[in-house]
Design an enzyme around this catalytic site. Structure first.
Site, short mmCIF file in Angstrom:
data_model
loop_
_atom_site.label_atom_id
_atom_site.label_comp_id
_atom_site.label_asym_id
_atom_site.label_seq_id
_atom_site.Cartn_x
_atom_site.Cartn_y
_atom_site.Cartn_z
N VAL A 177 -4.47 27.03 3.59
CA VAL A 177 -5.11 28.06 2.77
C VAL A 177 -4.51 29.44 3.07
O VAL A 177 -4.19 30.21 2.15
CB VAL A 177 -6.64 28.06 3.00
CG1 VAL A 177 -7.31 29.12 2.15
CG2 VAL A 177 -7.23 26.69 2.69
N LYS A 192 -16.60 25.84 4.27
CA LYS A 192 -17.87 25.33 3.71
C LYS A 192 -18.83 24.83 4.78
O LYS A 192 -20.04 25.01 4.67
CB LYS A 192 -17.62 24.20 2.72
CG LYS A 192 -16.77 23.06 3.25
CD LYS A 192 -15.54 22.94 2.45
CE LYS A 192 -14.44 22.22 3.15
NZ LYS A 192 -13.24 22.20 2.34
N VAL A 218 -16.17 26.21 -2.07
CA VAL A 218 -16.63 25.14 -2.97
C VAL A 218 -15.59 24.91 -4.06
O VAL A 218 -15.25 25.82 -4.82
CB VAL A 218 -17.98 25.50 -3.65
CG1 VAL A 218 -18.45 24.37 -4.56
CG2 VAL A 218 -19.04 25.82 -2.62
N GLY A 256 -12.37 24.56 -4.17
CA GLY A 256 -11.04 25.18 -4.08
C GLY A 256 -10.75 26.22 -5.15
O GLY A 256 -11.31 27.31 -5.14
N GLY A 263 -0.86 12.43 2.98
CA GLY A 263 -1.45 13.72 3.34
C GLY A 263 -2.65 14.10 2.47
O GLY A 263 -3.14 15.22 2.54
N GLU A 270 -7.30 13.20 5.73
CA GLU A 270 -7.08 13.63 7.12
C GLU A 270 -6.89 12.40 8.00
O GLU A 270 -7.40 11.32 7.68
CB GLU A 270 -8.34 14.38 7.61
CG GLU A 270 -8.69 15.61 6.84
CD GLU A 270 -7.81 16.80 7.20
OE1 GLU A 270 -7.27 16.83 8.33
OE2 GLU A 270 -7.66 17.69 6.35
N ASP A 275 -18.37 16.54 3.53
CA ASP A 275 -17.72 17.67 2.87
C ASP A 275 -18.43 17.99 1.54
O ASP A 275 -18.74 19.15 1.26
CB ASP A 275 -16.24 17.30 2.64
CG ASP A 275 -15.48 18.36 1.88
OD1 ASP A 275 -15.05 19.35 2.51
OD2 ASP A 275 -15.32 18.21 0.66
N LYS A 323 -20.70 21.42 0.37
CA LYS A 323 -20.43 22.18 -0.86
C LYS A 323 -21.64 22.15 -1.79
O LYS A 323 -21.96 23.15 -2.43
CB LYS A 323 -19.21 21.58 -1.57
CG LYS A 323 -17.91 21.78 -0.79
CD LYS A 323 -16.80 20.92 -1.38
CE LYS A 323 -15.47 21.10 -0.71
NZ LYS A 323 -14.51 20.05 -1.10
N GLY A 356 -5.80 22.56 -1.85
CA GLY A 356 -4.38 22.87 -1.92
C GLY A 356 -4.14 24.34 -1.61
O GLY A 356 -5.05 25.17 -1.77
N1 LIG Z 1 -6.86 22.77 2.76
C1 LIG Z 1 -7.50 23.03 1.65
O1 LIG Z 1 -7.02 22.76 0.55
C2 LIG Z 1 -8.87 23.69 1.69
C3 LIG Z 1 -9.56 23.92 0.49
C4 LIG Z 1 -10.79 24.58 0.53
C5 LIG Z 1 -11.31 24.99 1.74
N2 LIG Z 1 -10.61 24.73 2.90
C6 LIG Z 1 -11.19 25.20 4.18
O2 LIG Z 1 -10.31 26.21 4.68
C7 LIG Z 1 -10.29 26.17 6.09
C8 LIG Z 1 -8.84 26.02 6.58
O3 LIG Z 1 -8.26 24.85 6.07
P1 LIG Z 1 -6.66 24.61 6.21
O4 LIG Z 1 -6.42 23.32 5.50
O5 LIG Z 1 -5.92 25.81 5.79
O6 LIG Z 1 -6.54 24.40 7.80
P2 LIG Z 1 -5.21 24.28 8.66
O7 LIG Z 1 -4.04 24.01 7.79
O8 LIG Z 1 -5.51 23.35 9.79
O9 LIG Z 1 -5.02 25.76 9.27
C9 LIG Z 1 -5.84 26.31 10.25
C10 LIG Z 1 -5.21 27.62 10.75
O10 LIG Z 1 -6.15 28.26 11.62
C11 LIG Z 1 -5.53 28.53 12.88
N3 LIG Z 1 -6.55 28.28 13.90
C12 LIG Z 1 -7.35 27.19 14.03
N4 LIG Z 1 -8.16 27.33 15.11
C13 LIG Z 1 -7.85 28.52 15.66
C14 LIG Z 1 -8.33 29.24 16.80
N5 LIG Z 1 -9.29 28.74 17.58
N6 LIG Z 1 -7.80 30.45 17.07
C15 LIG Z 1 -6.82 30.97 16.29
N7 LIG Z 1 -6.33 30.34 15.19
C16 LIG Z 1 -6.85 29.14 14.88
C17 LIG Z 1 -4.35 27.57 13.00
O11 LIG Z 1 -3.37 28.14 13.85
P3 LIG Z 1 -1.95 27.42 14.13
O12 LIG Z 1 -1.19 27.53 12.84
O13 LIG Z 1 -1.32 28.20 15.21
O14 LIG Z 1 -2.28 26.02 14.49
C18 LIG Z 1 -3.91 27.44 11.52
O15 LIG Z 1 -3.01 28.47 11.22
C19 LIG Z 1 -11.25 25.04 6.49
O16 LIG Z 1 -12.52 25.58 6.71
C20 LIG Z 1 -11.25 24.15 5.26
O17 LIG Z 1 -12.44 23.40 5.15
C21 LIG Z 1 -9.41 24.10 2.89
#
Ligand SMILES: NC(=O)c1ccc[n+]([C@@H]2O[C@H](COP(=O)([O-])OP(=O)(O)OC[C@H]3O[C@@H](n4cnc5c(N)ncnc54)[C@H](OP(=O)(O)O)[C@@H]3O)[C@@H](O)[C@H]2O)c1
Length: 427
Positions: free
Chosen positions: A14, A105, A132, A134, A187, A190, A201, A205, A302
């Site tokens: 994100v 969320k 909620v 995306g 991918g 998870e 999840d 939402k 995404g």
């Molecule tokens: N992926 C989606 O499409 C999507 C859609 C809607 C909502 N979300 C929500 O958005 C959030 C992030 O999702 P994501 O998929 O982007 O996650 P992700 O790819 O795992 O990225 C998490 C990021 O946060 C950093 N991070 C995690 N824990 C940390 C800590 N304790 N201290 C400092 N930095 C920390 C990580 O650092 P490093 O890079 O150094 O590891 C990474 O850059 C979640 O709450 C998810 O539910 C995601």
């Protein structure tokens, strides 16, 4: 031109999506909106990690204080995920009068009241469109474009992973575990898929979405939740024969002061607009007294779709400045005394049994259902030329508790070898 400085918490899917949008469309946004958005710091776990999306090295930090204590940063955008330390970081940002935009969320569903109080007490904003569905702007539509309505139903496909799995199972006749393994390889799921496949999840939402829709808090403890792990290729095949498609639906209905909220696998007629939502797409079907039926459809996850919601919230927050909007209801982690949560809702049920192949079994089971006031809308009885046969019933509208009692009795019958599955049907 004013420069709005933003601190990012996270630079994963994100975070990089939002960053790419600001890199590519930033100039246009400034031109249109009249201010510039600059990412001043990015908090990550590992500042030395090689990253696909390039940002200046000097932006990265592993020390939250670099963001929280920077007086120039007025907006903090959180997409690190999880509860700890995200919650503490967000609370610190709000206490320092910084507006927060989040995609988290689980955090919102579990700790929304505390976060919102901190925001209100400090005159800061709290924005969560990305949490909620995306890229689908459903929170904004619900809170800013449907105020004229009493929304009485929200029914959504709000988890892309399970929709991908159910689409593949339906279209290719494959088994759940086979498709899950493929989704993990690609991918789409998870490595630990529990939050998606067990419906957590979607439950988080739905709590956020239905609270906004009904102007009444729908706490996660009041949401019935069931995942898709028990759905088999046979259920889907028999459902198809009856004209149904299967989806993991998040459903919330309000009737006067009664609310029901549930997440479970659901059969819907193939003609229902939600049946056309395939693969990892999301959609939310809304019913309002004035607007009628409304459906929003798009990418529920995404980097760029979710980044779109994040950047949009940052822009909205900039415009609101010191006049942020908060929820319209009493936001606590428990249900308000003004509403009553139902758990004995009425719907139609698909019941799949394996029974002994002998005369009179169908009539006997129909009798048990009838005794519990469950009437039958359709039956499929297959002749397998074996000692055991599948028997499928679809009920008319029946109460959840009546079905449970009927199934208890059916399970005790000597001619019933197995209650294979029970799936709710919505129209
Ligand atoms: N992926 C989606 O499409 C999507 C859609 C809607 C909502 N979300 C929500 O958005 C959030 C992030 O999702 P994501 O998929 O982007 O996650 P992700 O790819 O795992 O990225 C998490 C990021 O946060 C950093 N991070 C995690 N824990 C940390 C800590 N304790 N201290 C400092 N930095 C920390 C990580 O650092 P490093 O890079 O150094 O590891 C990474 O850059 C979640 O709450 C998810 O539910 C995601």
């Amino acid at each position: 031109m004013d420069k709005i400085k933003v601190g990012f918490l996270g630079f994963g899917n994100v975070g990089t999506g939002a960053y790419k949008i600001l890199q590519e469309t930033g100039n246009e946004i400034s031109h249109r909106e009249g201010f510039e958005i600059e990412v001043k710091k990015i908090l990550v776990r590992d500042t030395n990690k090689k990253r696909d999306v390039q940002a200046d090295e000097s932006l990265f930090t592993d020390n939250i204080q670099d963001i929280i204590n920077d007086p120039e940063i007025s907006i903090v955008a959180e997409f690190m995920g999880g509860i700890d330390p995200a919650k503490q970081y967000i609370l610190s940002a709000l206490e320092n009068k910084k507006t927060v935009v989040t995609a988290n969320k689980e955090l919102m569903a579990r700790h929304w009241p505390e976060l919102e109080k901190a925001a209100q007490n400090n005159g800061a904003g709290l924005y969560y469109e990305a949490s909620v569905a995306g890229g689908i702007p459903v929170i904004k539509v619900m809170s800013e474009s449907l105020q004229a309505n009493k929304v009485y139903e929200v029914m959504g496909i709000i988890n892309g992973t399970t929709n991908y799995i159910l689409t593949k199972m339906s279209e290719e006749g494959r088994d759940f575990h086979d498709v899950l393994a493929e989704a993990q390889r690609l991918g789409y799921a998870e490595p630990d898929p529990t939050a998606d496949i067990e419906g957590f999840d979607a439950m988080y939402k739905l709590s956020i979405l239905s609270s906004i829709a009904f102007h009444a808090k729908v706490p996660i403890d009041n949401i019935y939740r069931e995942g898709i792990t028990k759905i088999t290729a046979e259920d889907i095949a028999y459902g198809k024969e009856l004209g149904y498609a299967i989806r993991l639906l998040a459903i919330a209905k309000k009737n006067g002061t009664d609310i029901q909220a549930r997440v479970h696998p659901t059969f819907i007629p193939v003609s229902h607009p939600l049946a056309a939502v395939r693969e990892s797409y999301n959609a939310v079907f809304i019913k309002g007294d004035a607007v009628g039926n409304l459906m929003l459809y798009g990418r529920g996850a995404g980097d760029l779709p979710t980044g779109s919601a994040i950047v949009s919230d940052i822009i909205t927050a900039c415009h609101q400045e010191n006049n942020h909007r908060y929820t319209t209801f009493y936001n606590e982690n428990k249900a308000s005394w003004q509403v009553r949560f139902e758990d004995d809702w009425e719907t139609e049920f698909f019941i799949r049994l394996t029974v002994k192949d002998k005369p009179g079994v169908l009539a006997k089971i129909a009798g048990i259902l009838g005794k519990h006031e469950v009437s039958i809308a359709s039956v499929i009885q297959k002749d397998h030329n074996k000692d055991v046969v599948p028997l499928i019933f679809v009920s008319h509208h029946a109460k959840e508790q009546s079905i449970k009692k009927a199934l208890d009795d059916i399970g005790k019958d000597e001619d019933v070898l197995q209650i294979e599955n029970v799936i709710r049907v919505e129209r």
